[in-house]
Design an enzyme around this catalytic site. Structure first.
Site, mmCIF file in Angstrom:
data_model
loop_
_atom_site.group_PDB
_atom_site.id
_atom_site.type_symbol
_atom_site.label_atom_id
_atom_site.label_comp_id
_atom_site.label_asym_id
_atom_site.label_seq_id
_atom_site.Cartn_x
_atom_site.Cartn_y
_atom_site.Cartn_z
ATOM 1 N N ASP A 208 -45.971 -52.735 32.522
ATOM 2 C CA ASP A 208 -47.220 -53.394 32.144
ATOM 3 C C ASP A 208 -46.919 -54.358 31.000
ATOM 4 O O ASP A 208 -45.777 -54.458 30.543
ATOM 5 C CB ASP A 208 -48.272 -52.352 31.727
ATOM 6 C CG ASP A 208 -49.701 -52.806 32.029
ATOM 7 O OD1 ASP A 208 -50.011 -53.993 31.795
ATOM 8 O OD2 ASP A 208 -50.508 -51.983 32.483
ATOM 9 N N GLY A 234 -43.605 -56.494 30.654
ATOM 10 C CA GLY A 234 -43.361 -57.746 31.348
ATOM 11 C C GLY A 234 -44.625 -58.283 31.988
ATOM 12 O O GLY A 234 -45.734 -57.812 31.714
ATOM 13 N N ASP A 235 -44.448 -59.250 32.860
ATOM 14 C CA ASP A 235 -45.550 -59.960 33.504
ATOM 15 C C ASP A 235 -45.340 -59.886 35.011
ATOM 16 O O ASP A 235 -44.387 -60.482 35.536
ATOM 17 C CB ASP A 235 -45.547 -61.411 33.028
ATOM 18 C CG ASP A 235 -46.666 -62.247 33.645
ATOM 19 O OD1 ASP A 235 -47.395 -61.733 34.513
ATOM 20 O OD2 ASP A 235 -46.799 -63.425 33.260
ATOM 21 N N PHE A 236 -46.223 -59.159 35.706
ATOM 22 C CA PHE A 236 -46.007 -59.010 37.152
ATOM 23 C C PHE A 236 -46.274 -60.292 37.935
ATOM 24 O O PHE A 236 -46.030 -60.348 39.137
ATOM 25 C CB PHE A 236 -46.791 -57.830 37.741
ATOM 26 C CG PHE A 236 -48.257 -57.742 37.391
ATOM 27 C CD1 PHE A 236 -49.103 -58.841 37.384
ATOM 28 C CD2 PHE A 236 -48.814 -56.498 37.098
ATOM 29 C CE1 PHE A 236 -50.443 -58.730 37.096
ATOM 30 C CE2 PHE A 236 -50.168 -56.373 36.799
ATOM 31 C CZ PHE A 236 -50.984 -57.497 36.799
ATOM 32 N N HIS A 254 -57.405 -55.588 42.627
ATOM 33 C CA HIS A 254 -58.814 -55.995 42.596
ATOM 34 C C HIS A 254 -59.171 -56.816 41.361
ATOM 35 O O HIS A 254 -60.250 -57.411 41.308
ATOM 36 C CB HIS A 254 -59.733 -54.783 42.750
ATOM 37 C CG HIS A 254 -59.903 -53.952 41.513
ATOM 38 N ND1 HIS A 254 -60.932 -53.050 41.374
ATOM 39 C CD2 HIS A 254 -59.185 -53.863 40.369
ATOM 40 C CE1 HIS A 254 -60.853 -52.451 40.218
ATOM 41 N NE2 HIS A 254 -59.804 -52.927 39.579
#
Length: 355
Positions: A208, A234-236, A254
């Protein structure tokens, strides 16, 4: 009873429904006041007089009596005799000291920053634009990152929201055939902790943002999982960690538009080994709203309200099976099954493998 009487009774029921719905925001703010004043926590396990609760809460006796009676009318307290109240099982969930508490969840979803965008729902419906961004001049998650107290409240609310799923999921899916699971957007780790605790042969990663992981070390320490679970910030939208044969995500897709959801899934697909799986845990809307079905009746329309909440606050959406199939296809995945998670309704387990 005559036909006229029957029609009149039905008409009254219809009017009562509209009135209850119109008062819904007031009921929500009544819950918020109860949490902020620590009413349930101060009530304890035995009946108490409103005046005594008021003293402990630093409030005035007469307004406190009125608040407690409103809570009783909502089914959260019981008034045994004039000015004598006790907590019902539902009301007890507002006690922040309980492991199954929903106090932070109530606090977050009645938070002015969340509620304010709802005032512009009609505008979002007209334009398709996210009301929150227009009201606050930034997107929801950037706003959280700029307000540490609100971010902490959000993390606590998400932890409370996921607790039921964390209890049910480990026994509703065959985790034993995997070796390592990455919880994508896993926040403070409650969901993955539940899975790892039930499956000692499994190791895991909570992935996350740094803000989302703020409480994760405490979660892992509390569950004695520090040796079996690592944390990765991190950054997904850029990538997800390699090295797992199962990629889990609950209530992540969502939050985002279809294109953004495809990006997240594509990054999971890029690191998925042969035999690997993506497991998505989200509500799956029926193709047609049918309040005659048990799921829609027990849900009470909450999933559809959640869909509108995604519209006004973050720009995401709740989806049907067909919608998930399309997202997976665009990401190079095939949706293989959708199974209701009956112990944590309205969620379903959506399994997807590499094409």
């Amino acid at each position: 009873m005559t036909n006229t009487d029957v029609r009149a009774e039905a008409g009254r029921a219809d009017r009562d429904l509209i009135v209850r719905l119109a008062f819904g925001s007031m009921a929500a703010q009544t819950l918020r006041a109860a949490v902020r004043l620590r009413v349930v926590e101060l009530m304890g396990d035995t009946p108490r007089r409103a005046a005594d609760v008021a003293v402990d809460a630093g409030a005035e006796p007469q307004p406190m009596t009125r608040l407690l009676r409103a809570l009783a009318g909502l089914g959260l307290l019981r008034e045994h005799a004039p000015d004598s109240f006790s907590v019902t099982p539902a009301g007890a969930l507002l006690d922040p000291g309980r492991p199954d508490s929903l106090a932070s969840f109530v606090g977050m979803f009645t938070e002015p920053a969340v509620v304010r965008a709802w005032e512009h729902l009609d505008g979002s419906v007209r334009t398709g634009e996210v009301a929150f961004d227009a009201v606050f001049g930034t997107d929801f998650f950037s706003h959280l990152a700029q307000h540490s107290e609100l971010s902490a409240e959000f993390n606590a609310a998400m932890s409370q929201a996921v607790s039921e799923t964390a209890a049910a999921l480990p026994y509703a899916f065959d985790f034993g055939r995997f070796t390592r699971v990455t919880d994508v957007g896993g926040g403070e780790g409650t969901l993955l902790a539940g899975v790892l605790a039930a499956h000692p042969g499994l190791t895991g990663v909570v992935f996350d943002t740094a803000e989302g992981l703020a409480e994760a070390p405490r979660t892992m320490e509390r569950h004695a999982l520090k040796g079996r679970c690592s944390l990765a910030a991190g950054d997904f939208f850029r990538s997800v960690p390699e090295g797992s044969d199962l990629y889990l995500m609950k209530s992540v897709l969502h939050d985002w538009t279809d294109d953004q959801a495809v990006t997240i899934l594509s990054h999971c697909r890029a690191v998925l080994p042969p035999g690997g799986l993506v497991l998505i845990v989200e509500p799956v809307l029926p193709e047609v709203v049918d309040t005659g079905t048990e799921s829609d009746v027990t849900d009470g329309g909450v999933t559809y309200l959640s869909d509108l909440n995604m519209l006004v606050n973050v720009g995401g959406r709740e989806r049907t099976r067909k919608d998930f199939e399309e997202l997976c296809h665009r990401a190079g995945l095939s949706l293989t099954s959708v199974t209701p998670l009956t112990e944590a309704a309205p969620y379903s387990l959506i399994q997807a493998v590499a094409d």
